[in-house]
Enzyme design. Structure first.
Site, mmCIF file in Angstrom:
data_model
loop_
_atom_site.group_PDB
_atom_site.id
_atom_site.type_symbol
_atom_site.label_atom_id
_atom_site.label_comp_id
_atom_site.label_asym_id
_atom_site.label_seq_id
_atom_site.Cartn_x
_atom_site.Cartn_y
_atom_site.Cartn_z
ATOM 1 N N THR A 293 -0.656 -5.672 10.287
ATOM 2 C CA THR A 293 0.264 -5.408 9.172
ATOM 3 C C THR A 293 0.551 -6.732 8.473
ATOM 4 O O THR A 293 0.406 -7.792 9.079
ATOM 5 C CB THR A 293 1.603 -4.852 9.678
ATOM 6 N N LYS B 190 23.154 -2.971 -1.301
ATOM 7 C CA LYS B 190 24.302 -2.241 -0.758
ATOM 8 C C LYS B 190 25.560 -2.698 -1.476
ATOM 9 O O LYS B 190 26.170 -3.700 -1.138
ATOM 10 C CB LYS B 190 24.394 -2.445 0.752
ATOM 11 N N GLU C 269 0.221 1.311 9.565
ATOM 12 C CA GLU C 269 0.603 2.072 10.756
ATOM 13 C C GLU C 269 0.228 3.546 10.682
ATOM 14 O O GLU C 269 0.276 4.251 11.681
ATOM 15 C CB GLU C 269 2.129 1.987 10.954
ATOM 16 N N TRP D 287 24.233 2.708 -1.840
ATOM 17 C CA TRP D 287 22.919 2.103 -2.007
ATOM 18 C C TRP D 287 22.427 2.203 -3.459
ATOM 19 O O TRP D 287 22.547 3.241 -4.090
ATOM 20 C CB TRP D 287 21.900 2.798 -1.099
HETATM 21 P P1 AMP Z 1 0.787 -1.926 4.256
HETATM 22 O O1 AMP Z 1 1.021 -1.584 5.688
HETATM 23 O O2 AMP Z 1 0.560 -3.374 4.013
HETATM 24 O O3 AMP Z 1 -0.290 -1.069 3.676
HETATM 25 O O4 AMP Z 1 2.102 -1.605 3.438
HETATM 26 C C1 AMP Z 1 2.723 -0.352 3.515
HETATM 27 C C2 AMP Z 1 3.885 -0.313 2.564
HETATM 28 O O5 AMP Z 1 3.414 -0.356 1.211
HETATM 29 C C3 AMP Z 1 4.678 0.967 2.636
HETATM 30 O O6 AMP Z 1 5.592 0.957 3.714
HETATM 31 C C4 AMP Z 1 5.367 0.962 1.268
HETATM 32 O O7 AMP Z 1 6.501 0.123 1.252
HETATM 33 C C5 AMP Z 1 4.324 0.352 0.369
HETATM 34 N N1 AMP Z 1 3.629 1.441 -0.328
HETATM 35 C C6 AMP Z 1 2.505 2.070 0.019
HETATM 36 N N2 AMP Z 1 2.167 3.015 -0.883
HETATM 37 C C7 AMP Z 1 3.133 2.995 -1.829
HETATM 38 C C8 AMP Z 1 3.378 3.741 -3.031
HETATM 39 N N3 AMP Z 1 2.560 4.690 -3.452
HETATM 40 N N4 AMP Z 1 4.490 3.436 -3.729
HETATM 41 C C9 AMP Z 1 5.337 2.471 -3.322
HETATM 42 N N5 AMP Z 1 5.161 1.742 -2.224
HETATM 43 C C10 AMP Z 1 4.074 1.992 -1.476
#
Ligand code: AMP
Length: 546
Positions: A187, A442, A332, A447
């Site tokens: 990640t 917050k 994940e 929120w």
């Molecule tokens: P990663 O594990 O690096 O792929 O990041 C995942 C995170 O990317 C998610 O928890 C979201 O916060 C963000 N994310 C993924 N898809 C979207 C989407 N369509 N719109 C907004 N945020 C997204």
């Protein structure tokens, strides 16, 4: 005791996808761009023969079951061969994001204990710098042919084509347990060290089935699929598995991933019907189309996800006759969690109502359970208004992190994964991200969604990019601060920016201040680095703070 069914217990293996594809779709094509060949072209049968050769070559190098084999590579046919040769021979394909900072790459290689690294020739200089700091790596395989092999002082270095050339195409694929580990991806980790998500054969096969469904990626044998999402980030959203599963033609853009013009040419030249990627890629493509007046007649659908995407991009695609579906997922979650297709009857809504719905991240696919909860872990209503922490579970969601088993601080006691996203879920099941848990503002216990304020700000024609962060406030504890990058050569005043929000949000959501900057800090994956921005503005005194 319940009676058992009398069906075969065939394990769900990536090996089966490969064997099925080789037998049934032998002539389907894989086209890829590499540094040594602008348009490499071969069939599934040839690809999987080479997978056998590579598995034999790895065995000859002395790899052992469960060894992690790292890759630092773009999307191309050799990377695809590595995916299958490693996972199917009981090794683990560890894809590494070459855009990360050097110390993160070093940390990830050492944490995963990678034994061998496959590297694109472009990354040889990077690995030369790191070589002494990754002592567990036995050697390096440069993904090219002898004619393009760079001069290098790397230890134990092999040329990919030479390594596999004299190997047999036959490999005795082991009968693995479906829960055997297949691949590993870290990640991004903006606040802590990156953590390894270890996929299994079973999770990958189930995810591939789900991803191929008509209301998801909708991949068919009649498609030509271009994953612009990198194979180093969550297995290119599983497309290297879903596509061979259905026998579609696969087009891999290699190092041309961020090049709008090159992507447009590939789409037109290869007759791509379906593509997928993060928003920034599409901005580059659309701006090239605007400049050149070119069209993309073959392209029917684009899946956009991985980060927030302004609806302006989706609308622009629509003018080209391309349907855009918004999707949400995480490393994940393999990554598919939700995808946005409208339900029957919704096409009767006004155009603006439809756009409001299409701006949501979408509905979950079967296999994914989701809910939103408040700070006390109480489930919140699915009314499209209440927003809370998004939790998720299912057979392709990670249950723990590699090397930290039993110590996850993102799983609750019932096994749900806390995504770190804040979201609403409406009565039709559409989920909409309103924030990251860390980024929500917050204000007096209520929120405020930084993402909603940002989306509105970037809709202003003079705004290039915007971020909203929480600034300290003596009365409300936090209030929104809007940080804006203006479009080159455009004028925009403080008053104009704030009055843009009139009638668009509740009055108490209005940012307390606007700061204009030349640029925003970004992570290696192109997301705004809110942690750094908050640090930059940690002593900022709001004009409303008296
Ligand atoms: P990663 O594990 O690096 O792929 O990041 C995942 C995170 O990317 C998610 O928890 C979201 O916060 C963000 N994310 C993924 N898809 C979207 C989407 N369509 N719109 C907004 N945020 C997204």
């Amino acid at each position: 005791m319940a009676m058992n069914g009398l069906m075969m217990n065939s394990p769900l293996l990536i090996t089966s996808i490969m064997q099925f594809a080789k037998k049934n779709y032998a002539t389907a094509e894989i086209v890829s761009v590499t540094k040594d060949n602008p348009l490499h072209r071969y069939s599934y049968a040839e690809a999987f023969d080479r997978v056998g050769q590579l598995a034999n070559a790895l065995a000859r190098l002395g790899v052992k079951q469960g060894d992690r084999i790292g890759t630092l590579a773009w999307n191309d046919h050799r990377h695809l061969e590595i995916y299958y040769a490693t996972s199917c021979s009981s090794l683990i394909c560890h894809t590494i994001n070459p855009r990360l900072f050097e110390n993160q790459i070093e940390y990830i290689i050492n944490d995963a204990e990678d034994r061998w690294l496959f590297i694109d020739p472009l990354f040889v200089p990077l690995l030369e710098k790191l070589a002494d700091k990754i002592p567990g790596v036995h050697g390096f395989i440069v993904m090219t042919d002898e004619a393009h092999m760079p001069e290098t002082g790397l230890r134990n270095v092999y040329c990919y084509e030479t390594l596999i050339a004299s190997e047999s195409e036959q490999f005795d694929w082991p009968a693995l347990d479906e829960n055997a580990a297949s691949s590993l991806c870290y990640t991004s980790g903006t606040t802590s060290n990156p953590k390894g998500v270890m996929y299994s054969h079973r999770s990958t096969v189930l995810h591939s089935y789900a991803a191929a469904l008509p209301d998801m990626f909708n991949v068919s044998i009649n498609d030509t699929v271009l994953p612009v999402v990198p194979m180093f980030h969550v297995n290119a959203w599983g497309l290297p598995y879903s596509v061979p599963m259905v026998g579609a033609k696969l087009v891999l853009p290699g190092p041309k991933m961020g090049d709008g013009a090159a992507i447009g040419d590939l789409i037109a030249g290869e007759g791509v019907t379906l593509s997928a990627g993060v928003p920034t890629v599409w901005m580059a493509l659309l701006s090239d189309l605007q400049k050149t007046g070119k069209r993309l007649p073959s392209l029917k659908r684009v899946i956009i996800g991985g980060a927030a995407c302004p609806t302006s991009i989706m609308r622009e695609f629509q003018q080209h006759g391309v349907m855009v579906n918004y999707a949400w997922g995480m490393t994940e979650t393999s990554p598919l969690g939700t995808l946005n297709t409208l339900k029957p009857g919704m096409e009767k809504l006004s155009e603006e109502e439809q756009w409001k719905l299409r701006a949501k991240q979408g509905r979950p696919v079967f296999g994914i359970e989701m809910k939103i909860v408040d700070d006390d872990n109480h489930e919140l209503p699915r009314d499209g208004k209440a927003f809370g922490s998004l939790k998720i579970r299912g057979p392709w969601v990670c249950a723990d992190y590699f090397g930290h088993e039993g110590h996850s601080d993102t799983h609750d006691e019932d096994g749900w994964l806390c995504t770190g996203d804040v979201a609403t879920i409406d009565p039709d099941g559409f989920m909409q991200i309103t924030d990251r848990t860390k980024d929500v503002i917050k204000s007096g216990g209520e929120w405020i969604s930084s993402i909603e304020l940002e989306n509105l700000a970037v809709a202003h024609p003079a705004v290039a990019e915007a971020a909203v962060i929480a600034a300290h406030h003596p009365k409300w504890s936090e209030r929104p601060l809007l940080v804006v990058v203006k479009n080159a050569g455009q004028e925009l005043t403080w008053e104009e920016m704030l009055s843009w929000y009139d009638g668009k949000i509740a009055k108490w959501w209005l940012p307390d201040d606007v700061v204009f900057v030349d640029e925003l800090p970004h992570t290696a994956t192109g997301k705004v680095k809110k942690v750094e921005l908050r640090q930059q503005f940690k002593d900022y005194v709001l004009p409303t703070a008296e």
